[in-house]
Design a protein around this motif. Sequence first.
Motif, PDB file in Angstrom:
ATOM      1  N   MET A   1      44.788  40.541  55.210  1.00 46.68           N
ATOM      2  CA  MET A   1      44.458  40.123  56.395  1.00 46.68           C
ATOM      3  C   MET A   1      45.128  40.309  57.253  1.00 46.68           C
ATOM      4  SD  MET A   1      43.332  35.395  56.549  1.00 46.68           S
ATOM      5  CE  MET A   1      44.967  35.596  55.443  1.00 46.68           C
ATOM      6  N   SER A 191      36.415  36.179  61.684  1.00 52.11           N
ATOM      7  CA  SER A 191      37.468  37.277  59.479  1.00 52.11           C
ATOM      8  C   SER A 191      36.940  36.153  58.710  1.00 52.11           C
ATOM      9  CB  SER A 191      38.459  37.323  60.523  1.00 52.11           C
ATOM     10  OG  SER A 191      39.709  35.773  60.589  1.00 52.11           O
ATOM     11  N   SER A 194      35.638  37.632  55.687  1.00 51.76           N
ATOM     12  CA  SER A 194      35.625  38.836  54.610  1.00 51.76           C
ATOM     13  C   SER A 194      37.315  38.377  53.710  1.00 51.76           C
ATOM     14  CB  SER A 194      36.920  39.878  55.841  1.00 51.76           C
ATOM     15  OG  SER A 194      38.507  39.507  56.603  1.00 51.76           O
TER      16      SER A 194
END
Length: 648
Positions: A1, A191, A194
């Motif tokens: 991340m 995000s 993900s």
Amino acid sequence: MATDGTLASITRYPLKGLPGVSTDSATIVAGEGLAHDRVLAIETGDHEPRAGGGWRPRAVFHHLAKNPELVRFSTRLDPAPEHGERAMRLTVGNPEGETTSILLPSADHGDEAPAPHLEAANSVIGDWFAPGARGGAAVTAPAVRIWDWPEALISLINLESLADLAAQTGRTIDPRRFRANLLVSGLPAWSEFSLVGRVVTLGDVAFEVFQPTDRCRATTVDPATGLVDLNVPAVLAARLGHMFCGVYLRPITGGTITTGATLRLRDEAARVAVVPDPSWPRPATVTARSTETSLASSFWIDDPAGLLPRAIAGQHVRVHLPQLGAPNWRNYTISGVDRDRVRITVKRSADVSVHLHENLRPGDRMLVSGPFGRVQFDPLDQTPVLLLSAGIGITPTLAALRALQLAGSRIPVEVLHVERSTGEVAHLDELLALVAALPSATLTLNLTRPDAPAATSPNLDDAVAAGRVRLRPGRPRDEQISASVARASGSSAGTSAGELRALVCGPAVFLEQAVDALEGAGMARSRIHFDVFYTPTLPDPEPEPKSPPEPGPFTVSFPATGDSAVWTAESGSLLDLAEAAGQDWPSACRSGACGTCENVLRSGTIAYLTEPVIQPSDGRILTCCAVPTGDVVVGEAVSEPTPQGAIA
Ligand code: FES
């Protein structure tokens, strides 16, 4: 991340549908949701009580999508240490300011949990709601949590994604709309997708992120006013090409989480097993790109979910680029598969395709979903096939030819492709090789600008000389397509034109002409397959509060079961009526955005209260936002003859 997040808030919703109660810290137990979250719900009284206390769908209970008034109620949780270390007292208030309380014992859930004390509260709450058809409203405390589905556990919303959605729509979006347990700030917008299939930590507690959260009609309600003022599922579907916002977490260790804690990946490499769905947006990596023609480039992408390489020939991948202005998604047919990666071939035109051409390089990542598509080419079908395409519509033709080659097919195949010149046929050598590999395949290239630069391909010259490829000037006329149909049916003894099958792909004008010509040559419409790709448009984010145009009563017949029900303006949508009548119809967003509720309108007429984001095909309707305008017959029957219904 790339960036860590910060836990901004923790909220429990003790009574399903009512406002939540925030806290600065929460004890986490491995494999469980937050303590006191969705432990109670208010049965409407419209359904038979069920013995056993198992999970039941939200239709049984008062919930926001059906009863936006619930935002005007209040809830408060206070410790009740005299009843146990973790015992809490829930105080519930109605919009008139009346209150009652419910004791939630220490062991608030699980098989051994003592039941909350409900009798006194129900004598009060029962009067706050109109009685249902089978009895009064009553608070219930099943042995399982009353999430929207049995394993929802803990939900997380990325505040930056909401900020992006707000910027795109020009609207303020209250995070409470999404009724998440955890709000996180600091993560890049979108995000969170993900993180699916990864392990994250919040302080000392570890969580598996096991799926993205699809949004439903409950998010259309403003939590401050109770007004249905923003069709969030439709906005997501139209602008971002999916219906997901947020993710679900499953704790795999216990401990305490507190606001301000850092959210980060526990291990960059570690993966957890998830069961992915094609609709999930997920980050794919570009592994290679190549230039095919002056306008077309190919991109090879891998898929962390492993779903795209299993696509059936003719299906497509959806590319999502949330960093672009909406609508920022497009569909591309999978033009090739190589072990664990797939190829899309993109013609440079506008917006998304220009971004892909100018910016996407090997190693870059982008969100994808799929495979999707009604066109699913069967290479084992032994009837002759016609593959008609124009321009970048060559991609499903390539996929079908590849599937036939892999299946070792020997069926007659007529390929007709339209392009300006041989120099602009994407994947020309691959096309020629596939045609050569199929013993009964022939290819006709119709060239609309034969004077434009031609391909310098010895393979093409050889194929023309061998009679496997014909070059013809101009667009194909109906007579040429008829001749192809006659050749294909004549090449297989006993096969009539009506039994042939065709796969057609290209611009709308070509598609229309080709389908008409094939039908005119005797082919059955049901044997002509094509997918309509369209440029997404943006609906007005403010849903018009439409009323049913006709008050009824109308008879709604369900041929699948032989039952019927009477619809009036109070019945809600056709889906609402069907569910109340005991029909088991699929649904998801209930907002006209996902297509899950699509069904066959066999006879009668309907009107839409919310305009569908994606229009269903002829004779089919979205039942979640449709109401009848007369007696109707509705029932799923994919293989039935073409229905006679019409959409008003
Ligand atoms: S349930 Fe999603 S369109 Fe009807």
